[in-house]
Design a protein around this motif. Structure first.
Motif, PDB file in Angstrom:
ATOM      1  N   UNK A   1       0.829  -1.211   0.000  1.00  0.00           N
ATOM      2  CA  UNK A   1       0.000   0.000   0.000  1.00  0.00           C
ATOM      3  C   UNK A   1       0.861   1.258   0.000  1.00  0.00           C
TER       4      UNK A   1
ATOM      5  N   UNK B   1       3.887   1.568  -1.052  1.00  0.00           N
ATOM      6  CA  UNK B   1       4.559   1.728  -2.351  1.00  0.00           C
ATOM      7  C   UNK B   1       3.570   2.235  -3.398  1.00  0.00           C
ATOM      8  N   UNK B   2       2.371   1.661  -3.379  1.00  0.00           N
ATOM      9  CA  UNK B   2       1.356   2.080  -4.347  1.00  0.00           C
ATOM     10  C   UNK B   2       0.996   3.542  -4.177  1.00  0.00           C
TER      11      UNK B   2
ATOM     12  N   UNK C   1       5.973   4.770  -5.402  1.00  0.00           N
ATOM     13  CA  UNK C   1       6.047   4.650  -6.859  1.00  0.00           C
ATOM     14  C   UNK C   1       5.535   5.903  -7.584  1.00  0.00           C
ATOM     15  N   UNK C   2       4.357   6.444  -7.192  1.00  0.00           N
ATOM     16  CA  UNK C   2       3.901   7.662  -7.887  1.00  0.00           C
ATOM     17  C   UNK C   2       4.859   8.833  -7.702  1.00  0.00           C
TER      18      UNK C   2
ATOM     19  N   UNK D   1      11.797   3.106 -10.139  1.00  0.00           N
ATOM     20  CA  UNK D   1      10.395   2.789 -10.435  1.00  0.00           C
ATOM     21  C   UNK D   1      10.272   1.311 -10.827  1.00  0.00           C
TER      22      UNK D   1
ATOM     23  N   UNK E   1       8.298  -1.638  -8.914  1.00  0.00           N
ATOM     24  CA  UNK E   1       7.329  -2.480  -9.597  1.00  0.00           C
ATOM     25  C   UNK E   1       7.642  -3.959  -9.331  1.00  0.00           C
TER      26      UNK E   1
ATOM     27  N   UNK F   1       2.783  -8.984  -4.119  1.00  0.00           N
ATOM     28  CA  UNK F   1       1.354  -8.900  -4.455  1.00  0.00           C
ATOM     29  C   UNK F   1       0.592 -10.124  -3.937  1.00  0.00           C
TER      30      UNK F   1
ATOM     31  N   UNK G   1      -9.619 -17.924  -6.756  1.00  0.00           N
ATOM     32  CA  UNK G   1     -10.270 -17.426  -7.971  1.00  0.00           C
ATOM     33  C   UNK G   1      -9.392 -17.537  -9.203  1.00  0.00           C
ATOM     34  N   UNK G   2      -8.076 -17.679  -8.991  1.00  0.00           N
ATOM     35  CA  UNK G   2      -7.170 -17.675 -10.143  1.00  0.00           C
ATOM     36  C   UNK G   2      -6.402 -18.986 -10.219  1.00  0.00           C
TER      37      UNK G   2
ATOM     38  N   UNK H   1       0.219 -13.838 -16.428  1.00  0.00           N
ATOM     39  CA  UNK H   1       0.348 -12.450 -15.974  1.00  0.00           C
ATOM     40  C   UNK H   1       1.780 -12.156 -15.521  1.00  0.00           C
TER      41      UNK H   1
ATOM     42  N   UNK I   1       4.393  -9.394 -16.943  1.00  0.00           N
ATOM     43  CA  UNK I   1       5.021  -8.366 -16.119  1.00  0.00           C
ATOM     44  C   UNK I   1       6.537  -8.411 -16.250  1.00  0.00           C
TER      45      UNK I   1
END
Lengths: 575, 125
Positions: A372, A374-375, A379-380, A415, A419, A426, A432-433, A441, A445
């Protein structure tokens, strides 16, 4: 709740029943208990076995009394003294007698074993003590909070308790009419050693795979319980053969004991195998498992000597099958008690699993928090700072231009690094996956971050449904291997392969990079730069997977993970 | 923060609560050919009035605005300016979030570490 009440009710019933039998036996202390007699009908060839008869039968039968009277008369005893001689008959007194009856010659060819009630009272007492221990163990296991496998195990402990009570009941009432329960006693007692071991193993299996389907549970239960039941039934058959079946009887008995011991030994072995956190290396599993088996066998042997061989040798005469069955009824609970207490490995496994789960949750919360931050900030802001610098007016000085470019490049690298960290941390909703989706994915990436190194993904669809834990472990191993290959290996190409087979899931991550010396890396295992390898090993061990890393300088690296299938979900779908 | 309505047809509106990223993105977009006006907004409260006033051609909306459901805000922006192309900005490259964004009516989902030229080509349409 129902299972607990059922256990408590049955346990109290058994305890009261056992106490009544014990009290009744105590009334006969100092008196002759009874005897067994073997008769061959010599009018038939080969000699025909008639049967064993307890003393109560002998005393209530005019025919046998006539035979004994005749025997005593041969020895010169006057008839008026016969009752006193019967009462004073000592253990091991040999009796041999031939008599003509209905045109047939009946010969008593084996000694009648006369037992004192004292030794049976001692045996009954020990028996009752063991009954208390077994039921206490079951009670401890059934105390809340207890997982389902413990409730089942507590109920299982009732079976040897019932067998013990039954054996007491069968041996009791020698002054009354002959009991008809000895047949059922034989059937019930014979499989107990094998069943006991199977129960412990079964309870462990229920614990390890609690979500298995009903069909699989029934199948496993049948596989475990049928062998001792069949062997027990065969024992009952060979008992009917009498002395002729003695070799087969001993062989069957030994087989049942070995089966039960193997089941007991398999329990810690399986617990150690399934829960790698209990062990540190593969050889330890073998050593601990072998030690557990030896201890189980030793306990059984000691119990046999103490509770079976010594008392019956003291009573004199060779053993007969019923005596052995009685002894088994006394002896085996010791092995079962040992097994149940030894299965504290299960408790250890539970505790370790809970600790691992708590650790996993904490780690996940921390990773969420880091992700959170980092998000939302790192990063921004790095990206924003880079764009701000690039938007600055161009400087006249070449040196300043270089510094500006260096700042922009550094921020771009940071950056990318952020990532990569986000991808690593993550959290994925594995319910579900599928692995196939996530791997596609992941490769996408990785290719975005390292476009110059092609990553080839090959997924072989199978009909296996790995649990979320297995999926996560495989994902983390693949992630660490890919990061290593992309960051350190200077690889030109990377191959990521995933295939599902009947015996499990195979993951391979291969690169054609510079490779490394595995031994030198291992010698610096605590070095944080090698966390990738440590992470791979940790995640592989968490699901009991086999991880192999092959690498040679200049010849690339191959990381291979094999995770065995679990007996879990009834539904199947692709990975 | 309030721009001129005359620039509406070539206007880009950035809605993000991180000032450095917002500022950096604004600087980068300003240098791009074809974009005549860039406006910033840091909270959901001002967005609707800005959109009504500017009628921007492109809205870059942060996916994780503080105390705000960005997808709900996206629907409101779409109602206020049906012609605007709305892109969700996020640090997360998450397939689920992508699906949710498109389901809510977004025209695109852009990660914040996207290369400048790719971002500009998306904004230019």
């Amino acid at each position: 709740m129902f299972l607990r009440r059922l256990f408590h009710f049955t346990a109290v019933l058994l305890l009261v029943w056992g106490a009544i039998i014990l009290l009744r036996t105590s009334q006969h202390i100092g008196r002759t208990y009874g005897g067994f007699i073997v008769i061959h009908d010599l009018s038939m060839e080969p000699p025909f076995y008639v049967g064993y008869f307890p003393w109560r039968t002998i005393r209530s039968s005019p025919f046998f009394l006539q035979a004994f009277d005749h025997l005593l008369s041969i020895h010169g005893a006057p008839p008026e003294r016969y009752p006193a001689i019967y009462a004073a008959a000592r253990p091991g007194d040999p009796i041999e007698y031939r008599v003509e009856r209905n045109g047939k010659t009946l010969t008593i060819v084996e000694p009648a074993h006369i037992f004192s009630a004292d030794i049976f009272f001692i045996i009954f007492g020990m028996h009752y003590l063991l009954l208390l221990i077994v039921l206490l163990t079951g009670y401890v296991l059934s105390r809340p909070p207890c997982p389902p496998y413990r409730r089942v195990l507590s109920l299982f402990s009732l079976l040897p308790a019932i067998a013990m009570i039954h054996s007491l009941w069968a041996m009791d009432s020698f002054d009354g009419p002959p009991t008809t329960s000895s047949y059922w006693f034989g059937l019930l007692s014979a499989p107990v050693p094998g069943l006991g071991g199977a129960m412990v193993l079964h309870s462990l299996l229920l614990y390890l795979w609690p979500r298995s389907t009903l069909l699989r549970r029934a199948w496993v239960a049948a596989l475990l319980y049928v062998p001792p039941l069949v062997l027990g039934a065969l024992i009952r058959v060979v008992i009917e053969l009498g002395p002729q079946g003695r070799v087969a009887f001993v062989a069957l008995l030994q087989t049942i004991f070995i089966y039960g011991t193997l089941c007991l030994g398999a329990t810690p072995l399986l617990a150690l195998y399934r829960y790698p956190l209990l062990r540190r290396s593969q050889p330890t599993v073998v050593q601990k498992g072998a030690r557990a088996m030896l201890i189980a066998l030793g306990v059984l042997l000691v119990a046999l000597v103490v509770f079976w061989w010594v008392p019956f040798m003291l009573s004199g005469g060779p053993l007969i099958p019923y005596e052995i069955l009685i002894a088994m009824g006394i002896t085996y609970p010791l092995g079962l008690i040992y097994a149940i207490f030894h299965s504290n490995l299960l408790s250890q496994a539970e505790r370790k699993a809970q600790e691992a789960e708590a650790l996993r949750r904490t780690r996940e919360q921390m990773l969420h928090h880091i992700a959170d931050r980092i998000h939302d900030r790192v990063l921004p802001e790095l990206q924003g700072a880079r764009m701000l610098i690039e938007a600055l007016p161009l400087a006249n000085s070449e040196a300043m231009q270089q510094e500006r470019l260096m700042a922009v490049t550094t921020l771009q690298g940071l950056v990318r690094e952020m990532r990569a960290i986000l991808d690593t941390t993550k959290p994925i909703n594995w319910s579900q996956h599928s692995l196939t989706e996530v791997f596609a994915w992941l490769v996408q990436r990785m290719q975005a971050l390292h476009p110059h190194v092609p990553v080839h993904l090959a997924v072989d669809h199978g009909k296996v449904d790995p649990s979320p834990q297995v999926k996560e472990a495989i994902y983390h191993v693949a992630l660490a291997a890919l990061n290593n290959a992309l960051t350190h290996a200077q690889a030109h190409t990377i191959w990521l392969r995933l295939r599902s087979e009947r015996n499990g899931i195979w993951l391979e991550v291969e690169d054609d990079g510079v490779g490394f010396d595995l031994a030198s890396i291992d010698s610096f295992a605590s070095d944080r730069r090698h966390m990738g390898l440590e992470s791979m090993r940790f995640h592989a061990a968490e699901v009991g997977g086999d991880l192999t890393i092959e690498s040679h300088l200049g010849k690339g690296t191959l990381v291979r993970l094999h995770v065995f299938n679990e007996f879990e979900s009834g539904t199947t779908y692709s990975i | 923060m309030i721009g001129s309505p005359s620039d509406a047809s070539r206007c880009v509106l950035i809605v993000d609560d991180n000032p450095i990223y917002r500022r950096g993105l604004r600087c980068m977009l300003r240098r791009a050919p074809g974009i005549t006006h860039v406006e910033e907004c840091n909270s959901a409260a001002d967005v609707e009035s800005l959109v009504w006033r500017l009628q921007p051609s492109v809205v870059l909306l942060d996916r994780r605005l503080l105390h705000t459901d960005s997808l709900h805000l996206l629907v409101r922006i779409r109602a206020a300016s049906p012609a605007a192309r709305i892109f969700l900005l996020s640090s997360e490259d998450d397939p689920d979030m992508r699906r949710e964004a498109f389901a809510a009516g977004a025209d695109g989902y852009i990660t914040k570490d996207i290369p400048d030229d790719v971002l500009l080509s998306l904004v230019a349409g």
